[in-house]
Write an enzyme that holds these catalytic residues in place. Structure first.
Site, PDB file in Angstrom:
ATOM      1  N   ASN A  46       0.864  -1.189   0.000  1.00 22.58           N
ATOM      2  CA  ASN A  46       0.000   0.000   0.000  1.00 22.58           C
ATOM      3  C   ASN A  46       0.895   1.232   0.000  1.00 22.58           C
ATOM      4  OD1 ASN A  46      -1.917   1.987   0.399  1.00 22.58           O
ATOM      5  ND2 ASN A  46      -2.322   1.444   2.533  1.00 22.58           N
ATOM      6  N   TRP A  47       0.994   1.882  -1.157  1.00 20.05           N
ATOM      7  CA  TRP A  47       1.894   3.028  -1.282  1.00 20.05           C
ATOM      8  C   TRP A  47       1.348   4.282  -0.623  1.00 20.05           C
ATOM      9  CZ3 TRP A  47       4.217   3.145  -6.924  1.00 20.05           C
ATOM     10  CH2 TRP A  47       4.881   1.940  -7.162  1.00 20.05           C
ATOM     11  N   LYS A  48       0.069   4.278  -0.296  1.00 16.43           N
ATOM     12  CA  LYS A  48      -0.578   5.455   0.297  1.00 16.43           C
ATOM     13  C   LYS A  48      -0.371   6.678  -0.613  1.00 16.43           C
ATOM     14  CE  LYS A  48      -0.142   3.299   4.803  1.00 16.43           C
ATOM     15  NZ  LYS A  48       0.052   3.463   6.244  1.00 16.43           N
ATOM     16  N   SER A  60       2.580  -2.337  10.368  1.00 15.17           N
ATOM     17  CA  SER A  60       3.962  -1.872  10.197  1.00 15.17           C
ATOM     18  C   SER A  60       4.919  -3.027   9.911  1.00 15.17           C
ATOM     19  CB  SER A  60       4.418  -1.084  11.444  1.00 15.17           C
ATOM     20  OG  SER A  60       3.595   0.033  11.664  1.00 15.17           O
ATOM     21  N   GLU A 109      -6.726   4.640   8.095  1.00 13.57           N
ATOM     22  CA  GLU A 109      -6.503   6.054   7.765  1.00 13.57           C
ATOM     23  C   GLU A 109      -7.709   6.655   7.053  1.00 13.57           C
ATOM     24  OE1 GLU A 109      -1.720   5.192   7.471  1.00 13.57           O
ATOM     25  OE2 GLU A 109      -2.864   5.581   5.631  1.00 13.57           O
ATOM     26  N   HIS A 151      -9.518   1.223   5.185  1.00  8.58           N
ATOM     27  CA  HIS A 151      -8.235   1.338   5.877  1.00  8.58           C
ATOM     28  C   HIS A 151      -8.392   2.274   7.073  1.00  8.58           C
ATOM     29  CE1 HIS A 151      -4.006   2.379   6.596  1.00  8.58           C
ATOM     30  NE2 HIS A 151      -3.696   1.288   5.942  1.00  8.58           N
ATOM     31  N   GLU A 165      -5.523  -4.642  11.114  1.00  5.37           N
ATOM     32  CA  GLU A 165      -4.574  -3.592  11.490  1.00  5.37           C
ATOM     33  C   GLU A 165      -4.676  -3.331  12.997  1.00  5.37           C
ATOM     34  OE1 GLU A 165      -4.430  -0.114   8.478  1.00  5.37           O
ATOM     35  OE2 GLU A 165      -6.551  -0.573   8.774  1.00  5.37           O
ATOM     36  N   GLY A 176       2.835  -1.166   4.429  1.00  3.58           N
ATOM     37  CA  GLY A 176       2.783   0.259   4.162  1.00  3.58           C
ATOM     38  C   GLY A 176       4.131   0.808   3.725  1.00  3.58           C
ATOM     39  N   GLY A 177       4.798   1.510   4.631  1.00  3.63           N
ATOM     40  CA  GLY A 177       6.032   2.215   4.293  1.00  3.63           C
ATOM     41  C   GLY A 177       7.108   1.353   3.679  1.00  3.63           C
ATOM     42  N   GLY A 193       2.947   2.802  14.465  1.00  5.93           N
ATOM     43  CA  GLY A 193       3.637   4.053  14.716  1.00  5.93           C
ATOM     44  C   GLY A 193       3.811   4.402  16.178  1.00  5.93           C
TER      45      GLY A 193
END
Length: 247
Positions: A8-10, A207, A97, A95, A162, A228-229, A168
């Protein structure tokens, strides 16, 4: 069932660098024996371009959201049919977010899942508990209600868990935390969907990185990872894919 690794590049990625990234990922995956299913979910602006770049690689194209209606006066939104039209096969919905930043409710997520399936897409529906819900002991109730509210009848897509409280925070979910919640989600899927709930894939999305993937992916009921990241660079994403190969 092969595991699935979803990147997921967001809200990240410009044209030239994104082409280089998917090329490096495709080359890395091609060199692996029996790789897992790999899906990349870039921003809307890159879907058509990267869909063309991924043809013939065995890597699937995904999107990060869709609207719940097929067309209409919805400025700034993208329908599931529009996604399918440019080669998208998977779409992330609900998601944490999106729920946090856009106030998405379970009902909205469910309507989007219906729209996605109608357009031939496989929805990846996210559920997860907040820090407050976990601290109060309400995490299972929260997840159970999210599953009931977000997944439509006859759901045949994918669920992604999630642990919102851990993402984070610097306090990662332990293997036991993950195992306990995965077992609960599986039981809840079976309770709500019967025998069909036994085969719904569950991804873990907290994460995930190359260091912990080898520990997380073998946990019972974990059918892959929503990344994600770490999906934004080939040298951090490919070790996660490789961890799935080595199971």
């Amino acid at each position: 069932m092969r595991q699935m690794i979803v990147g997921n590049w967001k809200m990240n990625g410009l044209c030239a660098a994104s082409r280089d990234l998917v090329t490096a990922v495709a080359e890395g995956v091609a060199a692996m024996p029996s790789p897992p299913q790999v899906v990349v979910c870039p921003p809307f602006t890159l879907l058509a371009q990267l869909g063309a770049a991924l043809k013939g690689t065995g890597i699937f194209l995904g999107a990060q959201d869709c609207h719940q209606t097929a067309s209409g006066a919805h400025t700034g939104d993208i329908s599931a049919a529009m996604l399918a039209d440019v080669g998208v096969e998977y779409v992330i919905l609900g998601h944490s977010e999106r729920r946090r930043d856009h106030g998405e409710l379970d009902e909205t997520v469910r309507e989007k899942a219906v729209a996605a399936a109608a357009a031939g897409l496989t929805p990846i529906v996210c559920v997860g508990e907040s820090e407050d819900q976990r601290a109060s002991g309400d995490c299972r109730d929260a997840i159970g209600w999210q599953i009931k509210g977000s997944l439509p009848d006859g759901f045949t897509g994918i669920v992604a868990y999630e642990p919102v409280w851990a993402i984070g925070s610097g306090v990662p979910a332990s293997s036991q935390d993950i195992a306990d919640m995965m077992a609960f989600i599986r039981a809840e899927l079976v309770r709500q969907f019967g025998a069909a709930g036994k085969t719904i894939r569950i991804l873990y999305g907290g994460s995930v990185n190359g260091r912990d993937a080898a520990t997380i992916l073998p946990i019972a009921e974990v059918g892959g990872a929503l990344v994600g990241g770490a999906s934004l660079q080939a040298d951090t994403f490919l070790p996660i894919v490789r961890a799935a190969v080595e199971l």
